[in-house]
Scaffold this active site. Structure first.
Site, mmCIF file in Angstrom:
data_model
loop_
_atom_site.group_PDB
_atom_site.id
_atom_site.type_symbol
_atom_site.label_atom_id
_atom_site.label_comp_id
_atom_site.label_asym_id
_atom_site.label_seq_id
_atom_site.Cartn_x
_atom_site.Cartn_y
_atom_site.Cartn_z
ATOM 1 N N GLU B 268 0.828 -1.213 0.000
ATOM 2 C CA GLU B 268 0.000 0.000 0.000
ATOM 3 C C GLU B 268 0.864 1.266 0.000
ATOM 4 O OE1 GLU B 268 -2.946 -0.400 -0.831
ATOM 5 O OE2 GLU B 268 -3.142 -2.538 -0.377
ATOM 6 N N HIS B 271 1.478 2.111 -3.566
ATOM 7 C CA HIS B 271 0.361 2.872 -4.160
ATOM 8 C C HIS B 271 0.393 4.337 -3.702
ATOM 9 C CE1 HIS B 271 -1.891 -0.253 -6.201
ATOM 10 N NE2 HIS B 271 -1.990 -1.016 -5.118
#
Lengths: 502, 502
Positions: B268, B271
């Site tokens: 994550e 991202h």
């Protein structure tokens, strides 16, 4: 009932309500963005967040002022509507007219000016130099007068601005209430200042902040906060926001002031409980929205002052405090005293006790009113402010940071907001009296931990009406009487006369 | 440069971009509402939240499909634009056309059907009974085919749906990549299954979840996550969302699987780091938005797999793990092995290792493609699913809950989404190779804790372009080559051959 009404409604009504639901949802989304910004957002997110909020606000404004809204409202002007439908149309019409009458250029100019004013105010407060803030404050006043003039060129501009926060109480009523507070509380505060009574304070020392948070959750549990539809977080300036499905509370903790944190938590619970009591099947309609700031504040103050600062509350709750903080010794009576001590030398509104608080408001009300009427020059604000503090509270700020620069409101262009705080307190006393009148010995029930009796009564008599009634109608409906300061003044006089042996 | 370009732009361009900024901000607001819903919202808030999100989505759709948007686009079709301006117009045109071609009735019908499908899917999974979900899945497939047909009646409907998630990679390329993964990884997985090699696992036992969270913050610190513009929370299904000013990460913790939490956090982070690398001065424009899912996933996978699952990462990071969890014994090499173990008997996509993961995707891709083409009946999905698992992974689900009902995607009507996960991994290897080619000994720098060299290179070569280039153009720009599975297959083969002594 609502469904039935809707089925019979003219087409324009359904279309209008449908359109309004979208607007209401956009505004609700904006509320989530604000909550997130205060509670969760990393600081660097500000530039994006400002643009997102401004896009939502402009979309909401555009939807509200669409031509067809005016057409639907025209069509509905003479339509045969139920009482509820009339209320819905009244509320939407009011919002429409206020939005439609102000040119968008002016809206944009005010928004830019407040963006500019906020950092100036902050700087002025940090530097303790009112002259940094004065020019932009002057501009804001001019812009807000212009704004008021567009909405109603024949009205007193302050009255128009006041109606942004409290649309249905006329300013004369509000003013009379505030004058009575000033005239009757100033002598009481004087007496307290001269009294020799020393109130107890079992809450001295340091209070671990995490434990305070556990205790705040205990308080909310005790009061019956619905965690399925809410949450508790911390915020530098506590607030509550949301809707009937999701009404959240924030509070703040100071290691040396545990009572402040309880009270702030209970206060915000009162707001949230109002929101959660709005009818769920009216979500998105004015019937599912709260009445304005006076009524909202009456709910928070009722829980904070009439419940949280009562003797029976401390009888009930002190054991829970002692369980979390074994260092606390003393009786419920002593805790009650601590929760109600009058802070004679306090200059800061948000730290004021239940009684002197209103003098902080009266000062602001009198000053902002004169500013908007053009009877006071901005440059004279600090002196007038300090003079009034001396007159009403017997203390004089030594600098503007703890004087006229302490509150954020004017930098937001919010003139007419302050009075609603006091009006809410006054209304709380009137509503609490009606509640006691209706359900009998509330103290007994609080002692048993039955707070639902209070919440349920408020839900039936206030919350569940949404914006069905105007403020005076709602007050009449809930209390059987017109709005009056009598109950508050009686309550305050009795309470403090006894506490301070006057 | 952007400012210069804007000054020269035709009026229609400025108007279009201005209008798009509002749309983009509305969509951003909706993203915050989704984040809040996953991470913060009390469960009871759902009814209000659904309406708020649906209002935002309908307002955004209405703004995008306003007649004047079409007119501006027409005007700009032959205008003399800079490369950046052309890219902006290309991106907005694409969104406009896709939104404009689909009748709003169909949009509403799909939205209603997915609302209906989600609880059916949940129930089917809980009851382990595919027949509960099958009818609504069938309806959804029909509706999505209709949707695709409106967008482009001449195209393969699956290709049209795939383009919702990955608009610029043609399906043929995607398919070739996935076929190569299947053809070349199946034998490798077979070999691993037959190998006697036993990988080490120093992460056995229980790992306190709060300490895991501290460690997740350590990982993010180590990688250089910008806390001024982000935050870490937990969510049942980890995700990242936000914009270049505020890109947040979520993760989840399992007391028995600490490595999963690191890896999910790093994923994550990848991202979020992409989002934070988008140009700030282009916020609200396509030039400040990320390219689509393949590129986004390439960034998360690059950090997760090429950084987080590397030997040098564990050399660098294992001491921090041991500091938080003194119970962990073992060498960096052993930690590296644990982070890369192939789970031969795992049936669940989200728990798969780096290698077998792609077979989970290939199964879904092949099935959903046939479903949309009409070559497979819904009722046959469970059997085909199980057969393919047996063929590609050598294991057969014993029930549909751990078979074809495990993923939420189809219940959302998302057909064509799955392939982007694998395409992202494949692209990650290609980009990582270009990075190493460019900056030299990356391992050495990671060993020194210099992760900025990776982040900065990615920001310059990928993030900072926003949606300036199409996916193939961006790949070419960043790596100097067309999209290919070569790098991933080489990397995977070499890594696993060595790990398993093949």
């Amino acid at each position: 009932m609502a469904t039935e009404a809707t089925q019979e409604a003219p087409e324009a009504y359904d279309a209008l309500l449908d359109h309004y639901e979208t607007i209401s949802n956009i505004n609700g989304a904006s509320g989530i963005l604000s909550w997130d910004q205060e509670v969760m957002m990393p600081e660097g997110g500000t530039p994006a967040r400002s643009k997102q909020k401004s896009a939502l606000s402009s979309v909401s404004h555009d939807l509200l002022t669409e031509e067809q809204v005016g057409e639907w409202l025209d069509e509905l002007a003479d339509a045969d509507l139920t009482g509820e439908q009339e209320a819905v149309v009244r509320e939407i019409r009011r919002q429409y007219e206020r939005a439609d009458r102000v040119p968008s250029d002016l809206v944009a100019e005010i928004s830019e000016k407040t963006s500019e004013a906020h950092p100036k105010w902050k700087e002025a407060r940090e530097e303790d130099d009112f002259s940094i803030f004065a020019p932009v404050l002057e501009d804001l006043i001019e812009l807000k007068k212009e704004y008021a003039n567009h909405i109603d060129p024949d009205a007193d501009p302050y009255e128009v601005l006041f109606a942004d926060y409290e649309p249905y109480l006329d300013l004369e009523t509000a003013e009379q209430v505030l004058e009575r507070l000033r005239d009757e509380l100033v002598p009481l505060i004087d007496d307290i200042r001269e009294s020799d009574a020393e109130l107890a304070d079992p809450f001295t020392g340091e209070f671990d902040v995490d434990t305070q948070e556990d205790l705040a959750r205990d308080v909310l549990d005790t009061l019956g906060y619905d965690w399925e539809h809410g949450r508790l977080d911390t915020a530098p300036h506590p607030f509550s926001s949301g809707n009937q499905f999701d009404a959240r509370v924030t509070t703040r903790f100071d290691p040396e002031k545990p009572v402040d944190a309880f009270m702030s938590t209970i206060h915000e619970f009162g707001h949230a409980r109002y929101t959660l009591g709005l009818p769920r099947d009216q979500f998105g309609s004015p019937l599912g929205e709260s009445r304005d700031l006076t009524v909202h504040e009456s709910q928070s103050r009722l829980w904070e002052n009439h419940v949280g600062r009562s003797r029976v509350f401390w009888e009930k709750f002190l054991p829970a405090v002692k369980e979390r903080f074994p260092q606390v010794e003393g009786t419920p009576e002593e805790a009650y005293e601590a929760a109600n001590e009058v802070h004679e030398n306090n200059l800061i509104r948000v730290e004021a006790d239940e009684l002197t608080y209103h003098m902080h408001i009266v000062v602001r009300f009198e000053i902002e009113r004169e500013l908007i009427e053009g009877d006071l020059d901005v440059e004279d604000v600090p002196e007038v402010w300090n003079d009034k503090y001396e007159e009403y509270l017997g203390i004089r700020p030594e600098n503007d940071a703890e004087g006229c620069l302490q509150d954020i409101h004017w930098s937001h262009g919010s003139f007419g907001y302050f009075p609603t705080y006091s009006l809410g307190s006054v209304l709380a006393a009137q509503i609490y009296d009606a509640l006691v009148e209706d359900v009998g010995d509330v103290d007994e029930k609080v002692r048993d931990g039955d707070f639902d009796v209070i919440a349920d009564w408020l839900e039936s008599n206030v919350h569940s009406h949404g914006a069905r009634y105007t403020t005076p109608e709602l007050i009449e409906e809930a209390t059987g009487k017109a709005f009056t300061a009598d109950y508050f003044l009686d309550y305050a006089t009795e309470k403090y006369t006894e506490l301070y042996d006057l």
